[in-house]
Each structure stands twice: as structure tokens, then as C-alpha cells.
Design a protein around this motif. Structure first.
Motif, PDB file in Angstrom:
ATOM      1  N   VAL A  36      50.388  95.449  20.779  1.00 31.05           N
ATOM      2  CA  VAL A  36      51.715  95.136  20.266  1.00 31.05           C
ATOM      3  C   VAL A  36      52.485  93.878  21.132  1.00 31.05           C
ATOM      4  CG1 VAL A  36      52.233  97.491  19.713  1.00 31.05           C
ATOM      5  CG2 VAL A  36      52.775  96.830  21.927  1.00 31.05           C
ATOM      6  N   GLN A  37      51.648  93.736  22.391  1.00 30.72           N
ATOM      7  CA  GLN A  37      52.291  92.575  23.155  1.00 30.72           C
ATOM      8  C   GLN A  37      51.811  91.452  22.632  1.00 30.72           C
ATOM      9  OE1 GLN A  37      52.977  92.838  27.671  1.00 30.72           O
ATOM     10  NE2 GLN A  37      51.114  91.661  27.757  1.00 30.72           N
ATOM     11  N   SER A  38      50.647  91.081  22.082  1.00 29.24           N
ATOM     12  CA  SER A  38      50.244  90.176  21.267  1.00 29.24           C
ATOM     13  C   SER A  38      51.098  89.577  20.118  1.00 29.24           C
ATOM     14  CB  SER A  38      48.910  90.290  20.725  1.00 29.24           C
ATOM     15  OG  SER A  38      48.954  91.224  19.533  1.00 29.24           O
ATOM     16  N   GLU A  39      51.946  90.677  19.341  1.00 27.02           N
ATOM     17  CA  GLU A  39      52.882  90.258  18.491  1.00 27.02           C
ATOM     18  C   GLU A  39      54.319  89.766  18.965  1.00 27.02           C
ATOM     19  OE1 GLU A  39      54.631  91.814  14.311  1.00 27.02           O
ATOM     20  OE2 GLU A  39      52.626  92.512  14.884  1.00 27.02           O
ATOM     21  N   SER A  89      58.025  96.085  23.888  1.00 26.56           N
ATOM     22  CA  SER A  89      59.544  96.294  23.771  1.00 26.56           C
ATOM     23  C   SER A  89      59.705  97.793  23.545  1.00 26.56           C
ATOM     24  CB  SER A  89      59.976  95.565  22.558  1.00 26.56           C
ATOM     25  OG  SER A  89      59.400  95.847  21.445  1.00 26.56           O
ATOM     26  N   PRO A  90      60.978  98.220  23.304  1.00 27.84           N
ATOM     27  CA  PRO A  90      61.283  99.702  23.019  1.00 27.84           C
ATOM     28  C   PRO A  90      60.477 100.120  21.604  1.00 27.84           C
ATOM     29  CG  PRO A  90      63.151  99.067  24.132  1.00 27.84           C
ATOM     30  CD  PRO A  90      62.250  97.704  23.826  1.00 27.84           C
ATOM     31  N   ALA A  91      60.362  99.032  20.763  1.00 25.83           N
ATOM     32  CA  ALA A  91      59.868  99.215  19.575  1.00 25.83           C
ATOM     33  C   ALA A  91      58.419  99.165  19.383  1.00 25.83           C
ATOM     34  CB  ALA A  91      60.079  98.122  18.533  1.00 25.83           C
ATOM     35  N   GLY A  92      57.845  98.486  20.560  1.00 23.95           N
ATOM     36  CA  GLY A  92      56.282  98.758  20.782  1.00 23.95           C
ATOM     37  C   GLY A  92      55.795  99.843  21.278  1.00 23.95           C
ATOM     38  N   PHE A 138      56.182  95.977  12.709  1.00 23.33           N
ATOM     39  CA  PHE A 138      55.030  95.397  13.065  1.00 23.33           C
ATOM     40  C   PHE A 138      54.320  95.061  11.802  1.00 23.33           C
ATOM     41  CE2 PHE A 138      56.133  97.412  16.969  1.00 23.33           C
ATOM     42  CZ  PHE A 138      55.742  96.266  17.911  1.00 23.33           C
ATOM     43  N   SER A 139      53.569  93.598  11.975  1.00 21.88           N
ATOM     44  CA  SER A 139      52.829  93.280  10.845  1.00 21.88           C
ATOM     45  C   SER A 139      51.795  94.156  10.429  1.00 21.88           C
ATOM     46  CB  SER A 139      52.604  91.815  11.066  1.00 21.88           C
ATOM     47  OG  SER A 139      51.393  91.759  12.013  1.00 21.88           O
ATOM     48  N   GLU A 140      51.258  94.022   9.135  1.00 23.77           N
ATOM     49  CA  GLU A 140      50.231  94.685   8.328  1.00 23.77           C
ATOM     50  C   GLU A 140      49.059  94.199   9.323  1.00 23.77           C
ATOM     51  OE1 GLU A 140      48.354  97.451   6.701  1.00 23.77           O
ATOM     52  OE2 GLU A 140      50.518  96.981   6.660  1.00 23.77           O
ATOM     53  N   ARG A 151      44.758  96.571  12.921  1.00 21.73           N
ATOM     54  CA  ARG A 151      44.119  96.257  14.109  1.00 21.73           C
ATOM     55  C   ARG A 151      44.233  97.456  14.918  1.00 21.73           C
ATOM     56  NH1 ARG A 151      45.171  90.039  15.917  1.00 21.73           N
ATOM     57  NH2 ARG A 151      43.366  89.076  15.115  1.00 21.73           N
ATOM     58  N   ALA A 152      45.521  98.195  14.737  1.00 16.83           N
ATOM     59  CA  ALA A 152      45.659  99.440  15.576  1.00 16.83           C
ATOM     60  C   ALA A 152      44.836 100.654  15.057  1.00 16.83           C
ATOM     61  CB  ALA A 152      47.365  99.839  15.296  1.00 16.83           C
ATOM     62  N   ARG A 153      44.532 100.601  13.856  1.00 22.06           N
ATOM     63  CA  ARG A 153      43.640 101.606  13.023  1.00 22.06           C
ATOM     64  C   ARG A 153      42.328 101.278  13.571  1.00 22.06           C
ATOM     65  NH1 ARG A 153      47.351 100.943   8.720  1.00 22.06           N
ATOM     66  NH2 ARG A 153      46.174  99.340   7.693  1.00 22.06           N
ATOM     67  N   GLU A 154      41.852  99.979  13.759  1.00 20.01           N
ATOM     68  CA  GLU A 154      40.497  99.709  14.250  1.00 20.01           C
ATOM     69  C   GLU A 154      40.133 100.151  15.791  1.00 20.01           C
ATOM     70  OE1 GLU A 154      37.749  95.860  14.771  1.00 20.01           O
ATOM     71  OE2 GLU A 154      39.315  95.721  13.276  1.00 20.01           O
TER      72      GLU A 154
END
Length: 367
Positions: A34-37, A42-45, A3-5, A10-13
Motif C-alpha cells: 500500500v505504501q508503493s501506491e 495512510s488510514p485507508a491503507g 486502491f488500484s486493481e 498483488r495483495a491476493r498474490e
């Protein structure tokens, strides 16, 4: 997938919005993130959410499969949902769905070959007074009929963004997922246009008619952008800190001697002072920091031996004797003699009339 930086930041926020021992509450907005990316979860999400929250993938997957807003396979830029539940169905919702399915050549939860539109049945969109309704990425198109719904879809296929009946300008599913994760839509004019329907304004109209209003509220106050709101909040916080008087020094208290517990266990915090999630985790997966059974504040239930049947009958008889019935009539089965006789007959393998229970003929022949 890596996933992008931006997503990681945003995840940390998102996680920082919740208390440290309630971080798993951030799971719902993280799944939207993760759905926004990827356009779906997905399994990775699933793995990403489990990693940042310290959960296992099964726990994350259980939540992701429970809510229909989390898509488990790639979804188009525009999710077209047609309500076919009772009210909308009676008003023609199924006819709208059938027209779109025939035009797009797809069925429920299927996506067009160009990856642009995904069609789905919706159980209820909570807009019965506007039925039949459909939504595009959760924005409403009210009182639709087959031809009008086809017009909306054809405009989407042509690259346009039709204006919803209510709400702001249409956005893609990924852009909508960013908003559902709790972040403002920074597109120019993202919240422009649109407007509520008459039934939605009914409460406001009644308030105006009867002179009901919130004290000091100006309905013409403009809605600030996220950047403006953050800047105003920072300025207000800095001003409050500057005006805050210096705290008076607290008197030094003499340390109180700890009460002797009589236990050899280390002095640890009582489990009842911890959050329910921490206590549950320690119960399921104890580690070196988990309090030992005889730690202060820990209560370990001890099961005693089960009472013998005879002891139970004695206790029951004593209770019946100490609590006589309120009337003259004696309740059935209250006599200790009848109870004893029934027990003996059951142990001897005979019925109340002395018949052999194994005798299926019903003759009641005594043994």
C-alpha cells in the motif's frame, strides 16, 4: 482511497504465499504494497490491509507504527537517511545531516515543498566500516562528507539519479516499496551497474584463496528476470508431473468404530490440532463453531477452594518434620512453637517484645 486493481491483484498474490491459517503473516509485505501506491501508509491503507486479512485496524496500526520503514505521513520520492548514531556521528555524520538540513530547509522527517525529498536521522544503517554513511531509498552512499552529500541531493533535485556506492540503480521510494513487498523490479536495467564494497567481498576473497566453493555452482550464471524464472519453474513442474508414475490404488480400510466419549457434545476436532492463531481467536471471540467446554479433547481447568491458613500451617509443619535439616544446626524459624507464637502475637496486635506497634516513641511500653 480506492486502491488500484493492480494493488488488489498483488495483495491476493502475497496472501497466497502463506498457509491459509497463517495469512496474517502477509501483513508486512502488504504494508509495503500500500505504501508503493500512496507513498506512505495512510488510514485507508491500514483499512485495506485489515480488510483483506480479516484483522481489525488496531492490529494493523500496531504493526505499522512499530517499524520505521512504514511512513505515516506523505513522504518524498527520495528518502534521504543520514546515520547519526555513535560511530557515524564520531566520523562526521551529524555534520552531514546539518549541511543537508540547511540546504533543503527541512528537519527530521520533513519533506521539501516540491514533495521530492524527505530528510531523516537514522539510528544505525549497519555499515559502520563505511561510516559516515547515508542512504537514498535504502541504497548506500558510503564515506560521505558534507560537500559530497550535498552533491547527491542537488543531483536528485535536478531530476537525476546518482549512482549509489553499492547496489543497483537508484529508484523512487514507491518503486522500492514494490520490491520490499516481494515483487521484482521490471524497469530496464533496474539491477544493472553498482557493485559491492571491499569489506563486503572479504568473505569471497578468503573462499577464493582457500579453494572453498559450492559444488556445481557457476558464478557466471546470469540472473534471470522474474518472467524467465516463472517460465522455467512452470516447465520444470510440468516435466515432473509428466514423469511422475501413476499412484497405486490404496486399499480400502474398514471404518473403525469411534470410541465412546460419554459426552453429549458434537464430535469436533480437538483444539490442540488447530493452529495457535485459530485457538487464540476462538478464545477471544467464540462463535458457533467454537468447541463447547466438554467437547472431546477440550480440557477446562477447575479451580478448587483455596486452603485455609490453618491447613497451610499444618501442611508446612508436616513438610518440615518430614525433611529434617542436613546438619546439627537448626535453621532459624524451623521450630513450630516459634511459628505459632509469632502468629498469635501478630493476631493479637503486639510485637515480639509485647510492645504496641502503634507506639511510635520506641519506648517499648507494654500494653
Amino acid at each position: 482511497m480506492s486502491f488500484s486493481e493492480t494493488t488488489r491483484t498483488r495483495a491476493r498474490e502475497i496472501i497466497a504465499r502463506y498457509p491459509a491459517d497463517r495469512s496474517r503473516s502477509a501483513l508486512l509485505p502488504l504494508l509495503h504494497l500500500v505504501q508503493s501506491e500512496e507513498g506512505y501508509v495512510s488510514p485507508a491503507g491500514i483499512e485495506f490491509c485489515a480488510e483483506v486479512l480479516g484483522l481489525n485496524k488496531a492490529q494493523v496500526g500496531a504493526v505499522a507504527t512499530f517499524y520505521t520503514m512504514y511512513k505515516r505521513k506523505p513522504t518524498g520520492d527520495y528518502l534521504v537517511s543520514v546515520c547519526t548514531n555513535t560511530m557515524c556521528d564520531v566520523l562526521g555524520g551529524q555534520a552531514v545531516y546539518d549541511a543537508l538540513a540547511e540546504h533543503l530547509g527541512v528537519g527530521h522527517e520533513e519533506t521539501t515543498a516540491d514533495g521530492k525529498i524527505t530528510l531523516e536521522h537514522a539510528e544505525c544503517l549497519a555499515a559502520c566500516d563505511y561510516g559516515p554513511v547515508m542512504t537514498v531509498n535504502y541504497d548506500f552512499f558510503d564515506n560521505v562528507e558534507p560537500q559530497g552529500a550535498l552533491g547527491v541531493v542537488q543531483e536528485l533535485q535536478a531530476g537525476g539519479r546518482p549512482m549509489p556506492t553499492r547496489g543497483a540503480r537508484l529508484c523512487t521510494l514507491k518503486e522500492m516499496a514494490v520490491q520490499l513487498a516481494g515483487f521484482a523490479d521490471e524497469r530496464d536495467g533496474a539491477v544493472a551497474d553498482g557493485g559491492p564494497g571491499a569489506p563486503s567481498l572479504r568473505g569471497l576473497r578468503l573462499a577464493e584463496e582457500h579453494g572453498i566453493a559450492v559444488a556445481g555452482f557457476d558464478p557466471k550464471t546470469p540472473i534471470r528476470s522474474k518472467a524467465e524464472a516463472d517460465r522455467a519453474a512452470a516447465e520444470a513442474k510440468a516435466k515432473a508431473e509428466a514423469e511422475k508414475p501413476a499412484p497405486a490404488p490404496e486399499p480400502v480400510k474398514a471404518a473403525e468404530p469411534a470410541a465412546a466419549s460419554g459426552s453429549t457434545a458434537p464430535d469436533v476436532k480437538a483444539p490442540d490440532d488447530k493452529s495457535p492463531q485459530v485457538r487464540t481467536a476462538e478464545t477471544r471471540q467464540p462463535d458457533a463453531s467454537t468447541p463447547v467446554p466438554d467437547a472431546p479433547g477440550t480440557k477446562v481447568p477447575v479451580d478448587g477452594p483455596a486452603p485455609a491458613p490453618r491447613d497451610a500451617r499444618v501442611a508446612e509443619a508436616a513438610g518440615a518434620a518430614a525433611n529434617p535439616p542436613a546438619g546439627d544446626g537448626e535453621p532459624a524459624g524451623d521450630a513450630a512453637g516459634a511459628q505459632e507464637r509469632n502468629l498469635k502475637e501478630a493476631e493479637a496486635g503486639t510485637g515480639a517484645d509485647g510492645a504496641d506497634p502503634a507506639d511510635a516513641s520506641g519506648t517499648g511500653v507494654r500494653k
